[in-house]
Write a protein that holds these residues in place. Structure first.
Motif, PDB file in Angstrom:
ATOM      1  N   LYS A   1     -13.095   8.354 -18.394  1.00  0.00           N
ATOM      2  CA  LYS A   1     -14.534   8.160 -18.525  1.00  0.00           C
ATOM      3  C   LYS A   1     -15.224   8.544 -17.215  1.00  0.00           C
ATOM      4  O   LYS A   1     -14.719   8.268 -16.123  1.00  0.00           O
ATOM      5  CB  LYS A   1     -14.849   6.712 -18.873  1.00  0.00           C
TER       6      LYS A   1
ATOM      7  N   CYS B   1     -22.198  10.180 -17.826  1.00  0.00           N
ATOM      8  CA  CYS B   1     -22.669  11.114 -18.843  1.00  0.00           C
ATOM      9  C   CYS B   1     -23.590  12.164 -18.229  1.00  0.00           C
ATOM     10  O   CYS B   1     -24.449  11.848 -17.402  1.00  0.00           O
ATOM     11  CB  CYS B   1     -23.396  10.349 -19.944  1.00  0.00           C
ATOM     12  N   SER B   2     -23.421  13.405 -18.661  1.00  0.00           N
ATOM     13  CA  SER B   2     -24.234  14.503 -18.147  1.00  0.00           C
ATOM     14  C   SER B   2     -25.645  14.497 -18.739  1.00  0.00           C
ATOM     15  O   SER B   2     -26.537  15.167 -18.204  1.00  0.00           O
ATOM     16  CB  SER B   2     -23.562  15.843 -18.468  1.00  0.00           C
TER      17      SER B   2
ATOM     18  N   ARG C   1     -24.839   5.906 -18.901  1.00  0.00           N
ATOM     19  CA  ARG C   1     -23.754   5.900 -19.883  1.00  0.00           C
ATOM     20  C   ARG C   1     -22.552   6.663 -19.339  1.00  0.00           C
ATOM     21  O   ARG C   1     -22.660   7.478 -18.428  1.00  0.00           O
ATOM     22  CB  ARG C   1     -24.204   6.525 -21.205  1.00  0.00           C
TER      23      ARG C   1
ATOM     24  N   GLU D   1     -19.108   9.079 -20.431  1.00  0.00           N
ATOM     25  CA  GLU D   1     -18.653   9.994 -21.473  1.00  0.00           C
ATOM     26  C   GLU D   1     -17.172  10.313 -21.285  1.00  0.00           C
ATOM     27  O   GLU D   1     -16.621  10.180 -20.192  1.00  0.00           O
ATOM     28  CB  GLU D   1     -19.458  11.292 -21.460  1.00  0.00           C
TER      29      GLU D   1
ATOM     30  N   PRO E   1     -17.260  16.452 -26.837  1.00  0.00           N
ATOM     31  CA  PRO E   1     -17.469  15.045 -26.479  1.00  0.00           C
ATOM     32  C   PRO E   1     -16.730  14.114 -27.431  1.00  0.00           C
ATOM     33  O   PRO E   1     -16.664  14.349 -28.640  1.00  0.00           O
ATOM     34  CB  PRO E   1     -18.984  14.872 -26.611  1.00  0.00           C
TER      35      PRO E   1
ATOM     36  N   CYS F   1     -16.901  10.120 -27.398  1.00  0.00           N
ATOM     37  CA  CYS F   1     -17.341   8.839 -26.845  1.00  0.00           C
ATOM     38  C   CYS F   1     -17.341   7.802 -27.964  1.00  0.00           C
ATOM     39  O   CYS F   1     -18.042   7.971 -28.967  1.00  0.00           O
ATOM     40  CB  CYS F   1     -18.735   8.970 -26.229  1.00  0.00           C
TER      41      CYS F   1
ATOM     42  N   CYS G   1     -20.851   6.172 -28.801  1.00  0.00           N
ATOM     43  CA  CYS G   1     -22.037   7.042 -28.813  1.00  0.00           C
ATOM     44  C   CYS G   1     -21.737   8.314 -29.601  1.00  0.00           C
ATOM     45  O   CYS G   1     -20.675   8.920 -29.428  1.00  0.00           O
ATOM     46  CB  CYS G   1     -22.448   7.383 -27.381  1.00  0.00           C
TER      47      CYS G   1
ATOM     48  N   CYS H   1     -24.346  13.455 -29.051  1.00  0.00           N
ATOM     49  CA  CYS H   1     -24.162  14.905 -28.933  1.00  0.00           C
ATOM     50  C   CYS H   1     -23.923  15.516 -30.313  1.00  0.00           C
ATOM     51  O   CYS H   1     -22.930  15.199 -30.966  1.00  0.00           O
ATOM     52  CB  CYS H   1     -22.984  15.227 -28.018  1.00  0.00           C
TER      53      CYS H   1
END
Length: 236
Positions: free
Chosen positions: A13, A16-17, A22, A24, A58, A60, A63, A66
């Motif tokens: 992990k 997040c980009s 968060r 990712e 991705p 996750c 989430c 994406c």
């Protein structure tokens, strides 16, 4: 979409980009035999993406923000604001190149260092540029945009059997008023039509990320949701 078994790795992990606060994780393809244009095109339709010579998606657990996005180029019609952008850039000439050129990195460096100082690609370096955009098993096509003889933008694009996949666009920060990111997508749609391609892939759409919002203004488009491509029309 047929089911296949893939050899993949899962990254640790990391921040997040796209969404601040968060974490990712990414699935990274380990099947070396699929690192080819034919294999990549199949994986594109399953939500994967290229970064350099690696293919990822991705993954996750908490989430699903994406969503892969693509445009059926023969169904697309530019909206009013997109038509204005096309008119604004009528003075530009578009050229294609299959070779990386020194002036590309110079332009990329200016773009990253002036417009993305808060991002993970800052400061731009030659190693980072090559590791992100170039690929030995799928050399990209460079769509050049010229004002007279001056190079002001480059769209890096993967040319596949049935599709184009837009990798990244960078441009002269002094030409921001031209909306060159949108113009580059419109130009790649036209290029896909001329080459008799069905799709233009635009990577991931993240509705909660302001920098991604421009993608959802191309209608109609399709998003990969729960393993199925769903058509999104204007207002949907």
């Amino acid at each position: 979409m047929r089911e296949v078994n893939l050899k993949v790795g899962l990254t640790p992990k990391h921040p997040c980009s796209y969404l601040p606060g968060r974490l990712e994780q990414l699935l990274v393809l380990l099947d070396r035999e699929l690192l080819c244009p034919e294999g990549y095109e199949q994986l594109l339709s399953a939500g994967f993406r290229r970064s350099g010579a690696d293919i990822y998606r991705p993954r996750c657990q908490a989430c699903q923000a994406c969503e892969s996005l693509r445009i059926a180029v023969n169904d697309f019609t530019p909206g009013r604001s997109q038509k204005r952008i096309l008119r604004k850039n009528r003075d530009l000439r578009v050229r294609l190149s299959k070779q990386d050129k020194p002036e590309y990195f110079s332009l990329y460096q200016r773009y990253i260092n002036q417009r993305h100082r808060d991002g993970s690609m800052y400061p731009a370096s030659r190693q980072q540029y090559e590791g992100f955009l170039l690929c030995h098993w799928l050399p990209p096509v460079f769509v050049e945009f010229h004002r007279e003889e001056q190079l002001i933008a480059v769209a890096v694009t993967d040319l596949l059997s049935q599709a184009l996949s837009a990798m990244y666009t960078f441009y002269d920060p002094d030409e921001e008023h031209r909306s060159l990111g949108t113009f580059a997508i419109l130009s790649q749609i036209q290029l896909a039509r001329e080459l008799s391609k069905q799709w233009l892939y635009l990577g991931y759409q993240v509705d909660g990320c302001r920098k991604m919002n421009y993608k959802q203004h191309f209608h109609p488009h399709q998003r990969l949701i729960d393993g199925h491509w769903q058509t999104m029309k204007d207002g949907a």
